[in-house]
Design a protein around this motif. Structure first.
Motif, mmCIF file in Angstrom:
data_model
loop_
_atom_site.group_PDB
_atom_site.id
_atom_site.type_symbol
_atom_site.label_atom_id
_atom_site.label_comp_id
_atom_site.label_asym_id
_atom_site.label_seq_id
_atom_site.Cartn_x
_atom_site.Cartn_y
_atom_site.Cartn_z
ATOM 1 N N TYR A 175 0.824 -1.200 0.000
ATOM 2 C CA TYR A 175 0.000 0.000 0.000
ATOM 3 C C TYR A 175 0.856 1.247 0.000
ATOM 4 C CZ TYR A 175 0.599 -0.194 5.125
ATOM 5 O OH TYR A 175 1.097 -0.253 6.395
ATOM 6 N N ASP A 176 0.251 2.337 -0.390
ATOM 7 C CA ASP A 176 0.892 3.635 -0.504
ATOM 8 C C ASP A 176 1.306 4.124 0.887
ATOM 9 O OD1 ASP A 176 1.551 6.301 -0.857
ATOM 10 O OD2 ASP A 176 -0.233 6.788 -2.027
ATOM 11 N N ALA A 220 -0.805 6.848 2.411
ATOM 12 C CA ALA A 220 -2.234 6.586 2.596
ATOM 13 C C ALA A 220 -2.678 6.984 3.996
ATOM 14 C CB ALA A 220 -2.529 5.106 2.364
ATOM 15 N N ASN A 264 -7.997 5.983 -0.709
ATOM 16 C CA ASN A 264 -6.636 5.806 -0.209
ATOM 17 C C ASN A 264 -6.595 5.569 1.303
ATOM 18 O OD1 ASN A 264 -3.982 5.435 -0.910
ATOM 19 N ND2 ASN A 264 -3.435 7.586 -0.691
ATOM 20 N N ASP A 275 -8.732 2.539 -3.879
ATOM 21 C CA ASP A 275 -7.436 2.326 -3.226
ATOM 22 C C ASP A 275 -7.575 1.982 -1.747
ATOM 23 O OD1 ASP A 275 -5.764 2.973 -5.570
ATOM 24 O OD2 ASP A 275 -6.606 4.981 -5.304
#
Length: 170
Positions: free
Chosen positions: A6-7, A10, A25, A43
């Motif tokens: 994952y980002d 986020a 996100n 996301d």
């Protein structure tokens, strides 16, 4: 198989309880959740530390594109509605329904059935006690196995004595 993570920028949430998380996100890092969980938005990630340590006692619903569930035991059903989703390294005691395109479903244990509606799904290296029903085109299906629950009530596939290759669509 794609890299599934994952980002780092986020919206990380570690205090997730039951209910709906909305927005884009969002990463929900979980241990144990008693009750249903829904992520709505693009996301979204439900991130666990493995099925033996992270679990949801209830149904899980993800609505949005580019959503991921990874490393969670789900004691209920799973519904994905969106494109480019991933279900990785999970155990699911109920049924799974995917509605969208380009799902990655890999390295899971399913005690119920899996229904993948849409195109371009990858279904790889899963253990399934129920059937696999793909509806659409462009399915990649590799190394999935059917197993019979041994009936001891612990819903564990580790002691499976009868495992056999599972062709797509059965």
């Amino acid at each position: 198989i794609d890299v599934v993570c994952y980002d780092p920028n986020a919206d990380l949430r570690t205090d997730v309880q039951t209910g709906t998380l909305g927005g884009n996100n969002i990463v929900a890092e979980i241990e144990v959740i008693e009750g249903p969980v829904a992520l709505e938005g693009n996301d979204g990630v439900l991130f666990g530390r493995g099925p033996s340590r992270s679990r949801v006692v209830g149904n899980v619903t993800l609505k949005g594109n580019d959503s991921i569930v990874r490393g969670v035991r789900i004691e209920g059903d799973v519904l994905f509605e969106g494109n480019d989703i991933a279900l990785i390294a999970c155990e699911v005691t109920g049924d799974v329904v995917v509605k969208g395109n380009d799902a990655l479903i890999a390295q899971n244990v399913f005690f119920g059935s899996v229904r993948a509606e849409g195109n371009g799904h990858q279904v790889q290296s899963n253990l399934l006690a129920g059937g696999l029903t793909p509806i659409g085109e462009g399915l990649i299906c590799l190394d999935n196995q059917f197993f019979r629950d041994d009936g001891d009530g612990n819903l564990s596939a580790s002691e499976r004595e009868e495992a056999e290759p599972l062709p797509c669509g059965s």
